[in-house]
Design a protein around this motif. Structure first.
Motif, mmCIF file in Angstrom:
data_model
loop_
_atom_site.group_PDB
_atom_site.id
_atom_site.type_symbol
_atom_site.label_atom_id
_atom_site.label_comp_id
_atom_site.label_asym_id
_atom_site.label_seq_id
_atom_site.Cartn_x
_atom_site.Cartn_y
_atom_site.Cartn_z
ATOM 1 N N LEU A 167 0.886 -1.265 -0.014
ATOM 2 C CA LEU A 167 -0.027 0.021 -0.081
ATOM 3 C C LEU A 167 0.737 1.194 0.288
ATOM 4 O O LEU A 167 1.705 1.466 0.808
ATOM 5 C CB LEU A 167 -0.955 0.022 1.178
ATOM 6 N N CYS A 168 0.844 2.101 -1.181
ATOM 7 C CA CYS A 168 1.679 3.269 -1.219
ATOM 8 C C CYS A 168 0.661 4.514 -0.921
ATOM 9 O O CYS A 168 -0.106 4.645 -1.670
ATOM 10 C CB CYS A 168 2.257 3.186 -2.627
ATOM 11 N N GLU A 169 1.306 5.342 -0.175
ATOM 12 C CA GLU A 169 0.237 6.364 0.256
ATOM 13 C C GLU A 169 0.405 7.582 -0.926
ATOM 14 O O GLU A 169 1.385 7.453 -1.565
ATOM 15 C CB GLU A 169 0.742 7.222 1.520
ATOM 16 N N THR A 170 -0.710 7.867 -1.147
ATOM 17 C CA THR A 170 -0.914 8.693 -2.623
ATOM 18 C C THR A 170 -1.800 9.990 -2.197
ATOM 19 O O THR A 170 -2.394 10.192 -1.412
ATOM 20 C CB THR A 170 -1.104 7.940 -3.700
ATOM 21 N N ARG A 171 -1.720 10.728 -3.478
ATOM 22 C CA ARG A 171 -2.788 11.738 -3.518
ATOM 23 C C ARG A 171 -3.814 11.419 -4.444
ATOM 24 O O ARG A 171 -3.613 10.801 -5.508
ATOM 25 C CB ARG A 171 -2.165 13.008 -3.686
ATOM 26 N N PRO A 172 -5.132 11.724 -4.427
ATOM 27 C CA PRO A 172 -6.163 11.627 -5.447
ATOM 28 C C PRO A 172 -5.563 12.365 -6.662
ATOM 29 O O PRO A 172 -4.919 13.438 -6.790
ATOM 30 C CB PRO A 172 -7.212 12.527 -4.782
ATOM 31 N N LEU A 173 -6.056 11.720 -7.612
ATOM 32 C CA LEU A 173 -5.924 12.238 -9.179
ATOM 33 C C LEU A 173 -7.167 12.467 -9.867
ATOM 34 O O LEU A 173 -8.088 11.890 -9.405
ATOM 35 C CB LEU A 173 -4.736 11.016 -9.711
ATOM 36 N N CYS A 174 -6.937 13.129 -10.890
ATOM 37 C CA CYS A 174 -8.221 13.490 -11.670
ATOM 38 C C CYS A 174 -8.535 12.080 -12.142
ATOM 39 O O CYS A 174 -7.984 11.240 -12.803
ATOM 40 C CB CYS A 174 -7.788 14.485 -12.787
ATOM 41 N N GLY A 175 -10.034 11.813 -11.819
ATOM 42 C CA GLY A 175 -10.650 10.567 -12.439
ATOM 43 C C GLY A 175 -10.689 9.520 -11.305
ATOM 44 O O GLY A 175 -11.596 8.559 -11.544
#
Length: 267
Positions: free
Chosen positions: A48-56
């Protein structure tokens, strides 16, 4: 307290498990991967890689971040890949025991019947114990030279990528079995080849000179009975070399389960 899992792309974990299952020629084992292992992968924190929301991305992802919750994307870790390979090798060995018969066959069937209710952690414990036992048996293998096992093939066929198919005599089947880690190393098919009931071909890798695929035909016929790779897995990585060989042999179109699984039938 453990961080809550907000996995954006659980389908990637499911697809990873599905790909691993695709090489295993048994429905129970495949179902274990596509259900139990897929769920296990979605929960592995090292994947599980922490991320930011992306368009879509779905709306819930933006809402979770707005509430201050961590969101993640799936990425197969080296540790998870190791465990996937270990589970796959163990289950292929279980299937090989069924082919060999005897008490090992009975135990193997019991294992397969219980897979649906088995946790992946319990399966990994069994797979690890099997792996340790397997390592102790490798000392029994005949010595392999820099050019692989020394064989005396009846025929050779060169195919794509420098790979070579060898039609093997009875005395060389054990070498094919040791490279592929299947029951041919203990004598399976020797009687059938002796009496020309079956012919066995091995595919050599031009780099390692090891056998990577075994193919069987009935007697002197060029129909395909079976095609298997390491530990009797479906050899998905060698479809091109298998297709080349079928064309060289001018094999009749064979409704064989292995060719179906490889996507080589109908053709």
């Amino acid at each position: 307290m453990k961080n809550k899992i907000n996995l954006i792309d659980p389908g990637r974990a499911a697809e990873t498990a599905k790909q691993a299952a695709g090489k295993i020629p048994d429905g129970s084992a495949q179902l274990f991967f596509t259900k139990n292992v897929a769920r296990w992968l979605r929960r592995r924190h090292d994947c599980l890689c922490e991320t930011r929301p992306l368009c879509g991305d779905p709306d819930w992802v933006f809402q979770a971040q707005h509430r201050g919750h961590m969101v993640q994307r799936f990425a197969l870790s080296p540790g998870a890949l190791h465990d996937l390979n270990l589970l796959g090798d163990w289950l292929l060995a279980v299937l090989d025991n069924i082919a060999c018969g005897g008490q090992a066959c009975i135990e193997a069937k019991r294992t397969l019947n219980g897979l649906h209710a088995m946790s992946v952690d319990d399966a990994l414990k069994k797979a690890t114990a099997w792996h340790h036992a397997e390592l102790s048996h490798q000392d029994d293998a005949p010595p392999r030279g820099p050019n692989g096992y020394q064989t005396t093939p009846l025929y050779k066929v060169l195919v794509s990528g420098g790979y070579v198919w060898e039609k093997l005599p009875v005395s060389d089947l054990v070498f094919l079995g040791h490279d592929l880690q299947n029951c041919m190393r203990t004598g399976k098919y020797q009687r059938d080849v002796t009496f020309r009931i079956m012919s066995v071909w091995g595919l050599r890798d031009p780099g390692s000179q090891r056998f990577v695929v075994a193919l069987t035909t009935p007697g002197q016929s060029h129909s395909i009975m079976g095609v298997r790779g390491f530990r009797n897995a479906y050899p998905m990585d060698y479809k091109r070399q298998i297709r080349d060989f079928i064309q060289v042999l001018r094999s009749p179109s064979c409704d064989t389960p292995d060719l179906h699984a490889l996507g080589l039938y109908p053709r």
